[in-house]
Design an enzyme around this catalytic site. Structure first.
Site, PDB file in Angstrom:
ATOM      1  CG  ASP A   1     -16.237 -15.505  -2.648  1.00  0.00           C
ATOM      2  OD1 ASP A   1     -16.209 -14.124  -3.490  1.00  0.00           O
ATOM      3  OD2 ASP A   1     -17.246 -16.643  -2.133  1.00  0.00           O
TER       4      ASP A   1
ATOM      5  CE  LYS B   1     -19.485 -13.708  -0.217  1.00  0.00           C
ATOM      6  NZ  LYS B   1     -20.333 -14.241  -1.028  1.00  0.00           N
TER       7      LYS B   1
HETATM    8  P1  ATP Z   1     -19.033 -19.469  -1.058  1.00  0.00           P
HETATM    9  O1  ATP Z   1     -20.018 -18.505  -0.553  1.00  0.00           O
HETATM   10  O2  ATP Z   1     -17.634 -19.211  -1.414  1.00  0.00           O
HETATM   11  O3  ATP Z   1     -19.395 -20.721  -2.251  1.00  0.00           O
HETATM   12  P2  ATP Z   1     -20.089 -21.215   0.648  1.00  0.00           P
HETATM   13  O4  ATP Z   1     -19.930 -19.920   1.697  1.00  0.00           O
HETATM   14  O5  ATP Z   1     -21.615 -21.174   0.435  1.00  0.00           O
HETATM   15  O6  ATP Z   1     -18.893 -20.550   0.572  1.00  0.00           O
HETATM   16  P3  ATP Z   1     -18.624 -22.417   2.657  1.00  0.00           P
HETATM   17  O7  ATP Z   1     -18.861 -22.520   3.793  1.00  0.00           O
HETATM   18  O8  ATP Z   1     -17.291 -21.617   1.888  1.00  0.00           O
HETATM   19  O9  ATP Z   1     -19.396 -22.703   1.628  1.00  0.00           O
HETATM   20  O10 ATP Z   1     -17.901 -23.978   1.883  1.00  0.00           O
HETATM   21  C1  ATP Z   1     -18.247 -24.845   0.764  1.00  0.00           C
HETATM   22  C2  ATP Z   1     -17.485 -26.473   0.758  1.00  0.00           C
HETATM   23  O11 ATP Z   1     -16.099 -25.594   0.991  1.00  0.00           O
HETATM   24  C3  ATP Z   1     -18.098 -27.177   1.711  1.00  0.00           C
HETATM   25  O12 ATP Z   1     -18.837 -28.626   0.760  1.00  0.00           O
HETATM   26  C4  ATP Z   1     -17.255 -26.815   3.024  1.00  0.00           C
HETATM   27  O13 ATP Z   1     -17.295 -28.672   2.715  1.00  0.00           O
HETATM   28  C5  ATP Z   1     -16.667 -27.419   2.105  1.00  0.00           C
HETATM   29  N1  ATP Z   1     -15.031 -27.172   2.872  1.00  0.00           N
HETATM   30  C6  ATP Z   1     -13.865 -27.049   2.922  1.00  0.00           C
HETATM   31  N2  ATP Z   1     -13.160 -26.216   4.223  1.00  0.00           N
HETATM   32  C7  ATP Z   1     -13.935 -25.469   4.605  1.00  0.00           C
HETATM   33  C8  ATP Z   1     -13.822 -24.529   6.250  1.00  0.00           C
HETATM   34  N3  ATP Z   1     -12.618 -24.318   6.468  1.00  0.00           N
HETATM   35  N4  ATP Z   1     -14.849 -23.951   6.038  1.00  0.00           N
HETATM   36  C9  ATP Z   1     -15.971 -24.280   5.270  1.00  0.00           C
HETATM   37  N5  ATP Z   1     -16.327 -25.635   4.490  1.00  0.00           N
HETATM   38  C10 ATP Z   1     -15.244 -25.292   4.160  1.00  0.00           C
END
Ligand code: ATP
Length: 322
Positions: free
Chosen positions: A153, A11
């Site tokens: 989210d 997203k």
């Molecule tokens: P958001 O925008 O919702 O804050 P993001 O895109 O910045 O998310 P994510 O890739 O969702 O970040 O990952 C954030 C943290 O969540 C990481 O530290 C990761 O280790 C943990 N995590 C747990 N499960 C998952 C998963 N299935 N995929 C990615 N990260 C995950």
């Protein structure tokens, strides 16, 4: 033996306004969230007992990217109860009393900690997928009530497409989806802590407020030029001040021809809008040539993908990918 494949679409925040902190520590937000074709593949399979999870490196070119330059072998998320996909399965089992064995395999194409909600998208795909695989018959609202306890989210990621999101993320309303406009994503190899970004925002003497209704109108009119002008994110200045190289790349993306460039979520991913596929391809080629000339430090990943707007939560519309 049941087996089902779901796509967990990444997203973007086309507009993100961050308001006041609530007593529980969460911020009120008002955002237009938008799914991308780029996504993780989630395979759900029955197994005799317990949950097992495996994360594999995916291939962006087979998972919604038209082009990709970079290295997709960054660190993988944990393969245990810390993974949001695992937590989603566990919570769904608790809520429904169904305790089947489950194998979850995730092929990651969404970069980690990127501001693209990869973890939330995976968790939402598990909730959607298990609802089908186990014939649970839960509504989207019921799945969202389970998901929001894991991540703010997740209610949007369950619905996907284009939505106006408010509260702390739990109030999600589908809005007129734009056409599949091409998007260039640039993901710097830096990690942004979402919590630290919000804390930095709270320390600003003047919070950056965004009028999300302007974006809603521009989307309603399907006016790409105005959508590009209305791109705005309350958190952008906070992350850009922490990582000045992002500002450098934002300028480069604008000079390469993107109609508008914005950071998604708390960053660090920058996205740029293109007019059509040819225009997007020209920008992508320019940026990948610039990347080839960069000699210092680890290079950003570059993705060419499109907005994705067919999102529906209904199980009968689930997508089956090989
Ligand atoms: P958001 O925008 O919702 O804050 P993001 O895109 O910045 O998310 P994510 O890739 O969702 O970040 O990952 C954030 C943290 O969540 C990481 O530290 C990761 O280790 C943990 N995590 C747990 N499960 C998952 C998963 N299935 N995929 C990615 N990260 C995950």
């Amino acid at each position: 033996m049941g087996r089902l494949t779901e796509i967990a679409h990444a997203k973007l925040n086309l507009a993100l306004d961050v308001g006041d902190v609530r007593p529980d520590g969460y911020h009120e937000i008002h955002s237009i969230m938008q799914s991308l074709e780029l996504g993780d593949i989630i395979v759900l399979e029955d197994r005799p007992a317990g949950i097992a999870l495996e994360c594999r490196t995916g291939d962006p070119m087979k998972q919604g990217a038209l082009h990709f330059v970079g290295s997709n072998v960054e660190s993988m998320p944990p393969s245990d109860g810390r993974n949001l996909a695992w937590q989603a399965a566990e919570r769904l089992m608790q809520a429904t009393g169904v305790h089947s064995g489950l194998q979850i395999t995730i092929r990651k194409a969404i970069p980690l900690s990127a501001g693209l909600a990869g973890g939330s998208a995976d968790a939402a795909a598990v909730l959607r997928g298990l609802n089908s695989l186990w014939n649970l018959g839960l509504t989207c609202e019921e799945l969202a009530a389970i998901g929001k306890e894991i991540g703010a989210d997740i209610p949007f990621c369950l619905l996907e497409g284009t939505a106006e999101v408010s509260g702390i993320g739990e109030i999600v309303k589908s809005v007129t989806p734009p056409p599949p406009w091409p998007i260039i994503l640039l993901k710097q190899p830096v990690t942004v802590s979402t919590a630290a970004c919000y804390a930095g925002y709270d320390r600003l003497s003047q919070p950056v407020r965004v009028d999300v209704n302007r974006m809603l109108k521009a989307l309603d009119d399907q006016d790409l030029g105005r959508v590009a002008k209305c791109l705005a994110n309350s958190l952008e200045a906070v992350t850009l001040s922490q990582f000045p190289e992002l500002l450098h790349w934002k300028t480069i993306m604008e000079e390469a021809g993107c109609l508008g460039v914005l950071m998604s979520g708390s960053g660090p991913t920058l996205f740029g809008l293109a007019r059509d596929l040819d225009h997007g391809q020209r920008i992508f080629t320019k940026l990948s040539n610039i990347l080839k000339q960069e000699r210092q430090g680890p290079l950003p990943n570059l993705y060419f993908t499109r907005l994705w707007s067919n999102g529906v939560c209904q199980t009968e519309k689930r997508r089956r990918y090989g």
